[in-house]
Scaffold this active site. Structure first.
Site, short mmCIF file in Angstrom:
data_model
loop_
_atom_site.label_atom_id
_atom_site.label_comp_id
_atom_site.label_asym_id
_atom_site.label_seq_id
_atom_site.Cartn_x
_atom_site.Cartn_y
_atom_site.Cartn_z
N ARG A 156 50.71 -55.31 13.15
CA ARG A 156 50.30 -56.28 12.12
C ARG A 156 51.39 -57.37 11.58
O ARG A 156 51.64 -57.08 10.29
CB ARG A 156 48.97 -55.74 11.04
CG ARG A 156 48.09 -55.04 11.47
CD ARG A 156 47.98 -53.99 10.37
NE ARG A 156 46.17 -53.95 10.17
CZ ARG A 156 46.25 -53.40 8.53
NH1 ARG A 156 46.48 -53.08 8.07
NH2 ARG A 156 44.32 -53.51 9.36
N PRO A 157 51.08 -58.32 12.65
CA PRO A 157 52.36 -59.54 12.43
C PRO A 157 52.11 -60.27 11.08
O PRO A 157 50.54 -60.74 11.01
CB PRO A 157 52.90 -59.91 13.07
CG PRO A 157 51.47 -59.73 14.44
CD PRO A 157 51.14 -58.82 13.25
N ASN A 185 38.24 -55.03 0.06
CA ASN A 185 39.21 -56.21 1.19
C ASN A 185 38.74 -58.21 0.53
O ASN A 185 38.90 -58.65 0.84
CB ASN A 185 38.57 -56.43 2.24
CG ASN A 185 39.61 -55.10 3.09
OD1 ASN A 185 40.40 -54.22 2.68
ND2 ASN A 185 38.78 -54.34 4.15
N ASP A 195 53.20 -63.65 10.83
CA ASP A 195 53.57 -64.52 10.86
C ASP A 195 53.03 -65.34 11.41
O ASP A 195 53.54 -67.05 11.16
CB ASP A 195 54.34 -64.68 12.82
CG ASP A 195 53.08 -64.19 13.59
OD1 ASP A 195 52.34 -63.17 13.61
OD2 ASP A 195 53.18 -64.31 14.98
N LEU A 196 51.33 -65.12 11.10
CA LEU A 196 50.16 -66.52 11.25
C LEU A 196 50.43 -66.94 9.51
O LEU A 196 50.24 -68.26 9.91
CB LEU A 196 49.10 -66.05 11.66
CG LEU A 196 48.32 -65.67 12.68
CD1 LEU A 196 47.17 -64.57 12.75
CD2 LEU A 196 48.45 -67.07 13.55
N CYS A 235 47.97 -48.97 5.80
CA CYS A 235 48.00 -48.41 6.88
C CYS A 235 48.83 -48.60 8.27
O CYS A 235 49.03 -49.70 8.11
CB CYS A 235 46.48 -48.84 7.21
SG CYS A 235 45.43 -47.92 5.67
N ILE A 239 40.41 -54.35 18.51
CA ILE A 239 41.07 -55.38 17.17
C ILE A 239 42.41 -54.79 17.03
O ILE A 239 43.11 -55.69 16.66
CB ILE A 239 40.18 -55.12 15.91
CG1 ILE A 239 38.93 -55.82 16.54
CG2 ILE A 239 41.34 -56.11 14.41
CD1 ILE A 239 38.36 -57.23 16.56
#
Length: 421
Positions: A122-123, A23, A125-126, A117, A330
């Protein structure tokens, strides 16, 4: 598809080396696109997602040079196309991370909407809104995000993240490194991997302060210069092997890691009865043959308990003394492994975002199926303590996040082998 066969009952004992953090490595690889010369990134883990990212660069016309220790040299000046195609992106969510660097450095990008996954919604858009705040025009059509920088390049902006997003923070921070003027990212992710990326950008000449806090300030520079950088150790891999040793009542020393980025996990392991000693780059856990005690866990953004260790602690509680509650704040739908653990005799009740786990002295081996990366790690951990054989199917999920998991567990004395599907 490959499978793992694990015969439970062996107490883990020994030493292993921790790999570089996936990550951290993925955004750092994406950030090499910002540089105006060759960049060397060391301590990359041998993982499918890393290979996919390197293959993506190859498709773009960049020819990464890889050595046998998996450090890689990337020269983005040879880029020929600014398209990240669906057939590569569909397997890996982190491919969205090339969007910010490409728009900032080359003025445009076309990136397929990502896969990876299947955990909740988990968009992206941010990422899109952050780049729009910097003046980019963005269209989403035909499954692709098409972005274009304004005349004269991206402009610095103040941007507030509605929800804390690690990849969102990383993408906008990378784009801001080459933007005109100052960007202030508020409610930014504080994860160590974000700090590692910031340190890499700084090594190339970026002007960034506040990484590791919820407000990151980036003063854009005209160019980023070549650098050599070593990826940080993987804190989730570290935690996974510590839990595996705790569950089996064993002892493990993990080397080439960093205890300071794992404090919430170490605290819970001590609560479970583990004796833990640490050095600058190692952690040793010893259970002295004891069964762990159940612990209550609540996931939250760093520096709190990481969501990526939630599944492993459900496995710990499943064989612990007492009852523990695991609350997931989360991601939604992140208890899929629970139904597989039921097949092994685990006593777990799921109510909304909470799993109530009542420890049982014995689990039984069973055929189970991995549903996502961290869930698969929990199945491996439970299999290590179960009576008899456990067959874990769809282990390509494990291979996405754990380098050589069977070899490392074999070094600790586990009875585990990979069989072709």
């Amino acid at each position: 598809m490959d499978k793992l066969i694990i015969t439970g009952g062996a107490r883990l004992d020994g030493e292993i080396r921790i790999s570089g953090a996936k990550n951290s490595a993925l955004p750092i690889l994406a950030a090499t696109l910002l540089c105006d010369g060759p960049v060397t990134v060391a301590n990359l883990p041998h993982l499918h997602d890393i290979t996919t990212m390197i293959e993506l660069f190859g498709r773009m016309g960049i020819e990464p040079v890889i050595d046998e220790k998996l450090s890689v040299e990337i020269d983005p000046r040879t880029i020929k196309t600014l398209i990240a195609p669906y057939e590569l992106v569909k397997t890996m969510r982190a491919s969205i991370l090339v969007l910010g660097p490409m728009v900032a450095r080359f003025g445009e990008a076309e990136v397929a909407l990502p896969g990876g996954c299947a955990i909740g919604s988990r968009p992206v858009d941010l990422h899109i809104r952050g780049l729009e705040a910097m003046g980019a025009t963005i269209d989403v059509e035909g499954g692709y995000i098409k972005a274009k920088a304004p005349e004269g390049g991206l402009r610095g902006a103040n941007f507030f993240f509605d929800t804390v997003s690690v990849t969102g923070t990383e993408n906008i921070m990378m784009a801001a490194a080459l933007a005109n003027g100052r960007s202030v990212l508020q409610n930014a992710a504080r994860e160590p991997e974000v700090v590692d990326l910031a340190n890499f950008l700084i090594a190339m000449g970026a002007n960034i302060t506040g990484a590791g806090t919820d407000t990151i300030t980036v003063d854009g520079v005209k160019r980023l210069h070549p650098a050599t950088y070593k990826v940080m150790p993987d804190r989730i891999e570290t935690g996974t092997y510590l839990v595996a040793a705790a569950v089996t009542g064993g002892r493990v020393k993990v080397k080439d890691t960093d205890p300071t980025i794992l404090e919430a996990v170490l605290e819970k392991l001590r609560e479970a009865g583990a004796e833990i000693t640490t050095g600058e780059d190692w952690i040793e856990l010893n259970m002295h043959g004891k069964r762990p005690k159940a612990v209550n866990v609540r996931t939250a953004p760093y520096p709190a308990f990481p969501t990526d260790m939630q599944a492993q602690f459900i496995s710990l509680n499943a064989i612990a003394e007492g009852t523990g509650a695991v609350i997931e704040t989360i991601f939604e739908n992140r208890f899929m492994h629970v139904y597989e653990l039921h097949r092994m005799g685990a006593k777990i009740q799921v109510e909304g975002n909470t799993a109530i786990v009542t420890g049982t002295e014995k689990l039984k081996g069973a055929p189970v199926m991995a549903t996502d990366l961290r869930a698969s790690a929990s199945l491996v951990i439970s299999a290590l303590i179960a009576e008899g054989d456990t067959l874990i199917d769809r282990i390509y999920h494990i291979d996405r996040g754990y380098e050589c998991i069977e070899e490392k567990l074999q070094m600790l004395g586990a009875k585990i082998r990979r069989v072709p599907g």
